[in-house]
Design a protein around this motif. Structure first.
Motif, PDB file in Angstrom:
ATOM      1  N   PRO A 123       0.808  -1.427   0.135  1.00  0.00           N
ATOM      2  CA  PRO A 123      -0.066  -0.068  -0.032  1.00  0.00           C
ATOM      3  C   PRO A 123       0.931   1.190   0.007  1.00  0.00           C
ATOM      4  CG  PRO A 123       0.094  -1.047   2.267  1.00  0.00           C
ATOM      5  CD  PRO A 123       0.507  -2.112   1.185  1.00  0.00           C
ATOM      6  N   VAL A 124       2.113   1.262   0.268  1.00  0.00           N
ATOM      7  CA  VAL A 124       2.906   2.510   0.348  1.00  0.00           C
ATOM      8  C   VAL A 124       4.184   2.295  -0.691  1.00  0.00           C
ATOM      9  CG1 VAL A 124       2.320   3.032   2.762  1.00  0.00           C
ATOM     10  CG2 VAL A 124       4.092   1.464   2.445  1.00  0.00           C
ATOM     11  N   GLU A 125       4.197   1.603  -1.377  1.00  0.00           N
ATOM     12  CA  GLU A 125       5.109   1.480  -2.565  1.00  0.00           C
ATOM     13  C   GLU A 125       6.682   1.349  -2.130  1.00  0.00           C
ATOM     14  OE1 GLU A 125       4.457   4.791  -5.038  1.00  0.00           O
ATOM     15  OE2 GLU A 125       2.756   4.127  -5.781  1.00  0.00           O
ATOM     16  N   VAL A 126       6.707   0.100  -1.143  1.00  0.00           N
ATOM     17  CA  VAL A 126       8.061  -0.014  -0.718  1.00  0.00           C
ATOM     18  C   VAL A 126       8.952  -0.548  -1.839  1.00  0.00           C
ATOM     19  CG1 VAL A 126       9.264  -1.561   0.876  1.00  0.00           C
ATOM     20  CG2 VAL A 126       7.556  -0.275   1.674  1.00  0.00           C
ATOM     21  N   TYR A 127       8.538  -1.444  -2.560  1.00  0.00           N
ATOM     22  CA  TYR A 127       8.937  -2.176  -3.873  1.00  0.00           C
ATOM     23  C   TYR A 127       9.074  -1.731  -4.935  1.00  0.00           C
ATOM     24  CZ  TYR A 127       8.445  -5.549  -0.043  1.00  0.00           C
ATOM     25  OH  TYR A 127       8.510  -6.295   1.260  1.00  0.00           O
ATOM     26  N   GLU A 128      10.306  -2.159  -5.958  1.00  0.00           N
ATOM     27  CA  GLU A 128      10.327  -1.920  -7.320  1.00  0.00           C
ATOM     28  C   GLU A 128      11.069  -3.030  -7.805  1.00  0.00           C
ATOM     29  OE1 GLU A 128      12.809   1.507  -8.496  1.00  0.00           O
ATOM     30  OE2 GLU A 128      11.469   3.072  -7.654  1.00  0.00           O
ATOM     31  N   PRO A 164      13.428  -3.393  -1.974  1.00  0.00           N
ATOM     32  CA  PRO A 164      12.938  -2.153  -1.281  1.00  0.00           C
ATOM     33  C   PRO A 164      13.526  -0.975  -0.970  1.00  0.00           C
ATOM     34  CG  PRO A 164      14.174  -3.859   0.177  1.00  0.00           C
ATOM     35  CD  PRO A 164      14.315  -4.380  -1.477  1.00  0.00           C
ATOM     36  N   VAL A 165      13.133  -0.379  -2.243  1.00  0.00           N
ATOM     37  CA  VAL A 165      13.480   0.879  -2.432  1.00  0.00           C
ATOM     38  C   VAL A 165      13.058   2.098  -1.344  1.00  0.00           C
ATOM     39  CG1 VAL A 165      14.147   0.744  -4.689  1.00  0.00           C
ATOM     40  CG2 VAL A 165      12.024   1.546  -4.231  1.00  0.00           C
ATOM     41  N   ASN A 166      11.842   1.985  -0.766  1.00  0.00           N
ATOM     42  CA  ASN A 166      11.353   2.873   0.098  1.00  0.00           C
ATOM     43  C   ASN A 166      11.036   2.029   1.490  1.00  0.00           C
ATOM     44  OD1 ASN A 166      11.287   5.216  -1.649  1.00  0.00           O
ATOM     45  ND2 ASN A 166       9.557   3.931  -2.576  1.00  0.00           N
ATOM     46  N   MET A 167      12.178   1.427   1.966  1.00  0.00           N
ATOM     47  CA  MET A 167      11.889   0.728   3.065  1.00  0.00           C
ATOM     48  C   MET A 167      11.300   1.463   4.319  1.00  0.00           C
ATOM     49  SD  MET A 167      14.981  -1.974   5.101  1.00  0.00           S
ATOM     50  CE  MET A 167      15.507  -1.850   3.656  1.00  0.00           C
ATOM     51  N   GLU A 168      11.807   2.898   4.298  1.00  0.00           N
ATOM     52  CA  GLU A 168      11.417   3.750   5.597  1.00  0.00           C
ATOM     53  C   GLU A 168       9.936   3.936   5.391  1.00  0.00           C
ATOM     54  OE1 GLU A 168      12.200   6.203   2.106  1.00  0.00           O
ATOM     55  OE2 GLU A 168      13.327   4.770   3.193  1.00  0.00           O
ATOM     56  N   GLU A 169       9.011   3.689   4.423  1.00  0.00           N
ATOM     57  CA  GLU A 169       7.685   3.810   4.298  1.00  0.00           C
ATOM     58  C   GLU A 169       6.852   2.568   4.977  1.00  0.00           C
ATOM     59  OE1 GLU A 169       6.147   6.496   3.498  1.00  0.00           O
ATOM     60  OE2 GLU A 169       8.106   7.397   3.114  1.00  0.00           O
TER      61      GLU A 169
END
Length: 62
Positions: free
Chosen positions: A23-28, A36-41
């Motif tokens: 739901p928060v676009e952690v992966y690409e 996991p490009v947005n792990m902080e999310e």
């Protein structure tokens, strides 16, 4: 409080299920693997863990 997201590249087949369900676009997808490009999310919901048939994803609370 945060989460550490780990993808086992040996297990990942790059089907993109985790990318689609997060739901928060952690992966690409990069080079056919989930990253996991947005792990902080990460919310720690583990939706990605549930949809990963290869058991390639682990989420640990920091």
């Amino acid at each position: 409080m945060g989460y550490t997201v780990t993808v086992d590249n040996d297990k990942c087949v790059g089907d993109g299920e985790c990318v689609d369900v997060c739901p928060v676009e952690v992966y690409e997808l990069q080079d056919g693997k989930a990253v996991p490009v947005n792990m902080e999310e990460c919310l720690g919901c583990e939706s990605c863990v549930e949809v990963c048939e290869q058991d390639a994803i682990t989420i640990e609370e920091d």
